[in-house]
Each structure stands twice: as C-alpha cells, then as structure tokens.
Write a protein that holds these residues in place. Structure first.
Motif, mmCIF file in Angstrom:
data_model
loop_
_atom_site.group_PDB
_atom_site.id
_atom_site.type_symbol
_atom_site.label_atom_id
_atom_site.label_comp_id
_atom_site.label_asym_id
_atom_site.label_seq_id
_atom_site.Cartn_x
_atom_site.Cartn_y
_atom_site.Cartn_z
ATOM 1 N N UNK A 162 -22.994 67.009 28.225
ATOM 2 C CA UNK A 162 -24.171 66.148 28.101
ATOM 3 C C UNK A 162 -24.678 66.079 26.671
ATOM 4 N N UNK A 163 -24.364 67.066 25.863
ATOM 5 C CA UNK A 163 -24.867 67.109 24.489
ATOM 6 C C UNK A 163 -23.909 66.471 23.485
ATOM 7 N N UNK A 164 -22.763 66.012 23.938
ATOM 8 C CA UNK A 164 -21.728 65.529 23.026
ATOM 9 C C UNK A 164 -21.568 64.016 23.071
ATOM 10 N N UNK A 165 -21.049 63.450 21.987
ATOM 11 C CA UNK A 165 -20.536 62.096 21.971
ATOM 12 C C UNK A 165 -21.540 61.003 21.707
ATOM 13 N N UNK A 166 -21.009 59.743 21.591
ATOM 14 C CA UNK A 166 -21.886 58.604 21.330
ATOM 15 C C UNK A 166 -22.411 58.048 22.637
ATOM 16 N N UNK A 167 -23.222 56.998 22.555
ATOM 17 C CA UNK A 167 -23.964 56.570 23.734
ATOM 18 C C UNK A 167 -23.553 55.206 24.273
ATOM 19 N N UNK A 168 -22.514 54.581 23.759
ATOM 20 C CA UNK A 168 -22.109 53.258 24.233
ATOM 21 C C UNK A 168 -21.340 53.376 25.546
ATOM 22 N N UNK A 169 -21.679 52.521 26.492
ATOM 23 C CA UNK A 169 -21.034 52.501 27.805
ATOM 24 C C UNK A 169 -19.855 51.532 27.771
ATOM 25 N N UNK A 170 -18.706 51.979 28.282
ATOM 26 C CA UNK A 170 -17.535 51.106 28.406
ATOM 27 C C UNK A 170 -17.737 50.164 29.587
ATOM 28 N N UNK A 171 -17.107 49.016 29.507
ATOM 29 C CA UNK A 171 -17.213 48.039 30.578
ATOM 30 C C UNK A 171 -16.705 48.568 31.906
ATOM 31 N N UNK A 172 -17.240 48.032 32.979
ATOM 32 C CA UNK A 172 -16.804 48.368 34.332
ATOM 33 C C UNK A 172 -17.077 47.169 35.226
ATOM 34 N N UNK A 173 -16.440 47.133 36.367
ATOM 35 C CA UNK A 173 -16.707 46.147 37.397
ATOM 36 C C UNK A 173 -16.333 46.780 38.732
ATOM 37 N N UNK A 174 -17.352 47.024 39.573
ATOM 38 C CA UNK A 174 -17.152 47.709 40.847
ATOM 39 C C UNK A 174 -17.982 47.044 41.940
ATOM 40 N N UNK A 175 -17.664 47.367 43.177
ATOM 41 C CA UNK A 175 -18.411 46.852 44.332
ATOM 42 C C UNK A 175 -19.665 47.670 44.550
ATOM 43 N N UNK A 176 -20.750 46.973 44.920
ATOM 44 C CA UNK A 176 -21.977 47.690 45.259
ATOM 45 C C UNK A 176 -22.126 47.758 46.777
ATOM 46 N N UNK A 177 -23.268 48.271 47.230
ATOM 47 C CA UNK A 177 -23.519 48.467 48.655
ATOM 48 C C UNK A 177 -23.587 47.160 49.425
ATOM 49 N N UNK A 178 -23.725 46.031 48.755
ATOM 50 C CA UNK A 178 -23.717 44.724 49.409
ATOM 51 C C UNK A 178 -22.324 44.087 49.405
ATOM 52 N N UNK A 179 -21.344 44.800 48.799
ATOM 53 C CA UNK A 179 -19.995 44.265 48.682
ATOM 54 C C UNK A 179 -19.855 43.294 47.532
ATOM 55 N N UNK A 180 -20.861 43.236 46.660
ATOM 56 C CA UNK A 180 -20.831 42.341 45.496
ATOM 57 C C UNK A 180 -20.284 43.083 44.284
ATOM 58 N N UNK A 181 -19.533 42.361 43.466
ATOM 59 C CA UNK A 181 -19.031 42.948 42.222
ATOM 60 C C UNK A 181 -20.159 43.016 41.201
ATOM 61 N N UNK A 182 -20.305 44.165 40.587
ATOM 62 C CA UNK A 182 -21.310 44.383 39.554
ATOM 63 C C UNK A 182 -20.586 44.927 38.330
ATOM 64 N N UNK A 183 -20.827 44.305 37.179
ATOM 65 C CA UNK A 183 -20.169 44.728 35.950
ATOM 66 C C UNK A 183 -21.199 45.089 34.898
ATOM 67 N N UNK A 184 -20.730 45.736 33.857
ATOM 68 C CA UNK A 184 -21.609 46.030 32.726
ATOM 69 C C UNK A 184 -22.168 44.729 32.166
ATOM 70 N N UNK A 185 -21.353 43.697 32.111
ATOM 71 C CA UNK A 185 -21.813 42.393 31.605
ATOM 72 C C UNK A 185 -22.956 41.842 32.453
#
Length: 185
Positions: A17-40
């Motif tokens: 938790x104390x290491x590294x930079x803070x930028x999140x890499x892209x992702x695209x996954x299903x949520x609880x509604x079955x909808x795709x959710x991405x970082x974008x």
C-alpha cells in the motif's frame, strides 16, 4: 501457524500500500446489473474503489456498511457526481446476479451509483489490485475465503488515486466526503 500466516499477509499488504504511483490502468468488467463498466466510463467524475467478495465472513460486510455510510454523507452534503466501485476478489463465485443479491442486503441510498465488478480470473484481480492499488489479494488455502486489504481508494476524474483510507475501522466518513467535494471543485 494460521495466525503467523495472517500476520505475514497483513504486513505484505501494508508494504504494498505504501509503494508505487497512483495511475489506474484501464479495465472493462461486468457489474451487478450485467453492464460493462470501464475506466473510461468512470472518467470525468471521482469514484471510491474497494475490494470485497460476497461470501466473506469477516471484513467485507462492515466495509460495505461503511461505504453505505459514506454514500449517506455524500447525499447529506448534496454531492451527486460520483461512483462507488467494488472489485470482487472472488470472481468465480461472484457472478452479476450474486453481486446484485449482495448489494440488496444493504440499505443503499442510491444503488445506481454502485458498480460491483466481476468477469475476470482470480489471478487477474490479484495482479490488478497489486499493480494499480498496491493492494494484496490472495486465496486463503485453509478456507474458501480470500485475504485482501481493507482500504477505500478515492480516484479522481482522470483515473489517479488521490487518497487512500481505512475502510474497516475508524473510517473518516466526513473527510472522504470533503476530499470528494474538493475533487469536484
């Protein structure tokens, strides 16, 4: 021996938790509604992130209650432009309908703000958590549980982690709402 194993895992989580930079890499996954959710999809607004799983017998229910308390505070302060994202650390069990049932157990003020994500492998989420949130995720070989961190992460509208908070005990609900408001200004 089991206590020693847990102590080592907790120590590793704190180091990561104390290491590294803070930028999140892209992702695209299903949520609880079955909808795709991405970082974008999340860009442009701040969001709170965490890691949970539905058959958790320890930290996940209190963490989810704490996230609900944060949402109540956000609503009380009139903050509307945000999302809550929970990555499942047990994606084999946590299919969209299981995640939807889990969320229904909590008195969530506005479920439309929540995205409980799944649709990846256990190895993928462990790597993603480590690489992006410096969070530890590991199957407990002695049970059907998953050992994981208990942090909440405030991610800004550009996909960078702005703040990291304890999501299990002494959760700074008002501070999180204030930090969220500052990101919106």
């Amino acid at each position: 021996m089991k206590k020693l194993y847990l102590l080592v895992l907790i120590s590793l989580m704190m180091i990561l938790a104390a290491c590294g930079d803070s930028a999140i890499e892209g992702f695209s996954h299903s949520d609880q509604r079955g909808e795709e959710v991405s970082l974008e999809d999340l860009k442009g607004s701040p969001w709170l992130a965490t890691f949970v799983f539905t058959n958790c017998t320890t930290v996940c229910p209190p963490m989810t209650f704490n996230m609900v308390a944060i949402q109540e505070e956000l609503e009380a302060q009139g903050i509307e432009d945000y999302k809550i994202v929970a990555f499942s650390v047990d994606p084999v069990t946590d299919k969209p309908e299981v995640l939807a049932d889990y969320l229904d157990k909590f008195n969530v003020p506005d479920p439309s703000k929540w995205h409980l994500l799944t649709g990846y492998s256990q190895d993928d989420i462990a790597t993603y958590a480590k690489d992006n949130f410096k969070a530890f995720v590991k199957d407990d070989p002695a049970s059907n549980q998953v050992v994981h961190g208990t942090s909440f992460y405030l991610v800004d509208g550009t996909g960078n982690i702005a703040h990291n908070y304890d999501g299990f005990t002494d959760v700074p609900v008002e501070q999180i709402a204030q930090d969220m408001q500052e990101l919106l200004e």
